[in-house]
Motif scaffolding. Structure first.
Motif, short mmCIF file in Angstrom:
data_model
loop_
_atom_site.label_atom_id
_atom_site.label_comp_id
_atom_site.label_asym_id
_atom_site.label_seq_id
_atom_site.Cartn_x
_atom_site.Cartn_y
_atom_site.Cartn_z
N VAL A 175 47.77 -51.30 70.78
CA VAL A 175 47.82 -52.58 70.97
C VAL A 175 48.65 -52.60 72.40
O VAL A 175 48.46 -53.63 73.30
N LEU A 176 49.76 -52.05 72.65
CA LEU A 176 50.42 -52.04 73.83
C LEU A 176 49.83 -51.69 75.01
O LEU A 176 49.77 -52.11 76.15
N LEU A 177 48.81 -50.79 74.86
CA LEU A 177 47.91 -50.27 76.03
C LEU A 177 46.81 -51.14 76.40
O LEU A 177 46.79 -51.82 77.24
N PHE A 178 46.08 -51.58 75.23
CA PHE A 178 44.81 -52.42 75.56
C PHE A 178 44.84 -53.86 75.63
O PHE A 178 44.17 -54.51 76.07
N ALA A 179 45.94 -54.32 75.02
CA ALA A 179 46.38 -55.79 75.01
C ALA A 179 47.49 -55.80 76.02
O ALA A 179 47.29 -56.84 76.85
N GLY A 180 48.51 -55.22 76.01
CA GLY A 180 49.53 -55.16 76.94
C GLY A 180 49.64 -54.64 78.05
O GLY A 180 50.03 -55.33 79.22
N GLY A 181 48.61 -53.66 78.41
CA GLY A 181 48.38 -53.18 79.55
C GLY A 181 49.76 -52.46 80.00
O GLY A 181 49.99 -52.31 81.19
N ARG A 182 50.51 -51.76 78.95
CA ARG A 182 51.57 -51.11 79.51
C ARG A 182 51.21 -49.99 79.95
O ARG A 182 50.79 -49.10 79.35
N GLY A 183 52.16 -49.42 80.93
CA GLY A 183 52.03 -48.14 81.45
C GLY A 183 52.97 -47.11 80.69
O GLY A 183 53.83 -47.83 79.94
N GLY A 184 52.53 -46.03 80.75
CA GLY A 184 53.46 -44.92 79.94
C GLY A 184 53.44 -44.87 78.54
O GLY A 184 53.88 -44.28 77.95
N VAL A 185 52.30 -45.49 77.99
CA VAL A 185 51.98 -45.64 76.55
C VAL A 185 50.65 -44.62 76.54
O VAL A 185 49.53 -44.77 77.22
N PHE A 186 50.60 -43.57 75.63
CA PHE A 186 49.57 -42.38 75.43
C PHE A 186 49.39 -42.34 73.81
O PHE A 186 49.95 -41.49 73.28
N PRO A 187 48.38 -43.51 73.36
CA PRO A 187 48.21 -43.43 71.82
C PRO A 187 47.70 -41.78 71.56
O PRO A 187 46.88 -41.35 72.37
N VAL A 188 48.06 -41.35 70.31
CA VAL A 188 47.59 -39.97 69.79
C VAL A 188 46.84 -40.29 68.64
O VAL A 188 47.30 -40.61 67.63
N ASP A 189 45.42 -39.90 68.89
CA ASP A 189 44.49 -39.97 67.58
C ASP A 189 44.42 -38.64 67.22
O ASP A 189 45.08 -37.56 67.75
N THR A 190 43.29 -38.25 66.35
CA THR A 190 42.94 -37.00 66.07
C THR A 190 42.62 -36.07 67.13
O THR A 190 42.98 -34.98 67.13
N HIS A 191 41.68 -36.40 67.94
CA HIS A 191 41.40 -35.60 69.25
C HIS A 191 42.56 -35.49 70.09
O HIS A 191 42.72 -34.18 70.43
N VAL A 192 43.27 -36.27 70.50
CA VAL A 192 44.51 -36.22 71.39
C VAL A 192 45.37 -34.90 70.76
O VAL A 192 45.90 -34.00 71.29
N HIS A 193 45.75 -35.36 69.19
CA HIS A 193 46.70 -34.42 68.39
C HIS A 193 46.08 -32.83 68.57
O HIS A 193 46.64 -32.18 68.68
N ARG A 194 44.66 -32.82 68.53
CA ARG A 194 44.05 -31.49 68.42
C ARG A 194 44.17 -30.82 69.67
O ARG A 194 44.77 -29.58 69.87
N GLY A 200 47.80 -26.14 74.63
CA GLY A 200 49.49 -25.71 74.83
C GLY A 200 50.19 -26.90 75.60
O GLY A 200 51.22 -26.45 76.25
N LEU A 201 49.66 -27.95 75.55
CA LEU A 201 50.37 -29.20 76.30
C LEU A 201 51.76 -29.62 75.42
O LEU A 201 52.45 -30.51 75.70
N ALA A 202 51.62 -29.45 73.85
CA ALA A 202 52.46 -29.80 73.16
C ALA A 202 52.62 -28.78 72.16
O ALA A 202 51.71 -27.69 72.08
N PRO A 203 53.74 -28.50 71.47
CA PRO A 203 54.01 -27.45 70.45
C PRO A 203 53.03 -27.32 69.37
O PRO A 203 52.39 -28.38 69.01
N ALA A 204 52.63 -26.21 69.08
CA ALA A 204 51.35 -26.04 68.15
C ALA A 204 51.69 -26.72 66.70
O ALA A 204 50.55 -27.26 66.05
N ASP A 205 52.98 -26.84 66.23
CA ASP A 205 53.14 -27.63 65.16
C ASP A 205 53.64 -28.99 65.22
O ASP A 205 54.16 -29.60 64.12
N ALA A 206 53.52 -29.50 66.41
CA ALA A 206 53.81 -30.88 66.57
C ALA A 206 53.11 -31.76 65.94
O ALA A 206 51.78 -31.70 65.61
N ASP A 207 53.75 -32.81 65.02
CA ASP A 207 53.14 -33.85 64.43
C ASP A 207 52.75 -34.82 65.55
O ASP A 207 52.85 -34.80 66.76
N HIS A 208 52.01 -36.11 65.15
CA HIS A 208 51.53 -37.10 66.30
C HIS A 208 52.57 -37.64 67.28
O HIS A 208 52.40 -37.56 68.23
N GLU A 209 53.71 -37.81 66.44
CA GLU A 209 54.81 -38.36 67.35
C GLU A 209 55.37 -37.29 68.46
O GLU A 209 55.79 -37.66 69.46
#
Length: 279
Positions: A175-194, A200-209
């Motif tokens: 909502v922040l990105l697609f409606a608000g047009g806010r920069g710095g917002v990177f929604p994390v879905d299952t694809h991004v999380h994986r 190796g861009l995030a810790p292997a055991d990191a949750d979505h947040e």
């Protein structure tokens, strides 16, 4: 919603557009300060940058709730059916075409049937109706809610959205990105999380947040929206959960040299969740 740019401003000539470095040094090849940013820049050579912001905030909220735990193939028909029935001109529309009012007043069983193609329709119909009632109670109208999303502090908007039943981090960020047009917002879905953990861009055991925090800290705000959408596309086309392209050899994946391939065994062809590989 703003139209997609007619040139690929996020990539160079290989991306089918003009020389991005000449037009905007932000996307100059080799200028990335982190590996995550370099990944986004290289994806800019493959995919076109979209325009963000401009969607109606409440409809965006509804659309994102519908997309939870399902694919676009399933959620898009559900959204179309919902808008056909409850949107302006529909048989169950509210006076003035107020979608929030129409959904707040909707018969729950009828709403659930309308969105059944999205799966989990009883749960989602409850979340959507609850969100509609909340918007009307808290803001009085869709327009006032829209202004809140676009104009108030992004952190406050995010925390407020997260307080609504059925709204999680990914939904709030979309909502922040697609409606608000806010920069710095990177929604994390299952694809991004994986992908973020596999690369190796995030810790292997990191949750979505944890993934969101790692990526938002490593990518300039103006590239986050683009990074979110193209990482999803990359996951669908190259870096799938069960058979990433790298199993077919280094030349099969355009980001092979940027990836740690955590949880991917190229020799025996086995693929596990990055968190399992890190144990």
């Amino acid at each position: 919603m703003p139209e997609e740019p007619d040139v690929n401003i996020s990539g160079g000539p290989d991306g089918g557009g003009t020389d991005a470095a000449a037009e905007d040094p932000t996307f100059a090849p080799g200028a990335a300060e982190t590996r995550a940013e370099a990944v986004v820049d290289e994806l800019g050579e493959i995919y076109w940058q979209k325009a963000y912001g401009g969607q109606d905030a409440f409809e965006c909220l509804v659309r994102t709730i519908l997309s939870q735990n399902t694919s676009d193939v399933a959620s898009q028909p559900a959204h179309d059916s919902l808008m056909a029935r409850y949107g302006e001109g529909g048989p169950a529309a509210a006076p003035g075409g107020d979608l929030a009012r129409a959904l707040a007043d909707a018969d729950r069983d009828e709403l659930a049937e309308t969105i059944s193609s999205a799966g989990l329709y009883n749960q989602k119909s409850a979340s959507i109706q609850g969100a509609a009632e909340w918007v009307l109670d808290a803001y009085g109208s869709e327009d006032a809610f829209d202004a809140f999303v676009r104009e108030e502090d992004p952190g406050e908007v995010r925390e407020t959205l997260l307080s609504v039943d059925g709204v999680g981090p990914k939904t709030a960020d979309c909502v922040l990105l697609f409606a608000g047009g806010r920069g710095g917002v990177f929604p994390v879905d299952t694809h991004v999380h994986r992908i973020a953990r596999r690369m190796g861009l995030a810790p292997a055991d990191a949750d979505h947040e944890g993934v969101r925090e790692a990526i938002e800290a490593a990518i300039p705000p103006e590239k986050c929206g683009f990074g979110h959408t193209v990482m999803i596309q990359f996951g669908r086309e190259y870096c799938s959960a069960r058979k990433p392209a790298c199993l077919d050899g280094p030349e099969a994946c355009p980001l092979y040299d940027r990836c740690d391939r955590v949880g991917v065994d190229e020799l025996d062809g086995e693929v596990v969740d990055p968190a399992e590989a890190a144990d």
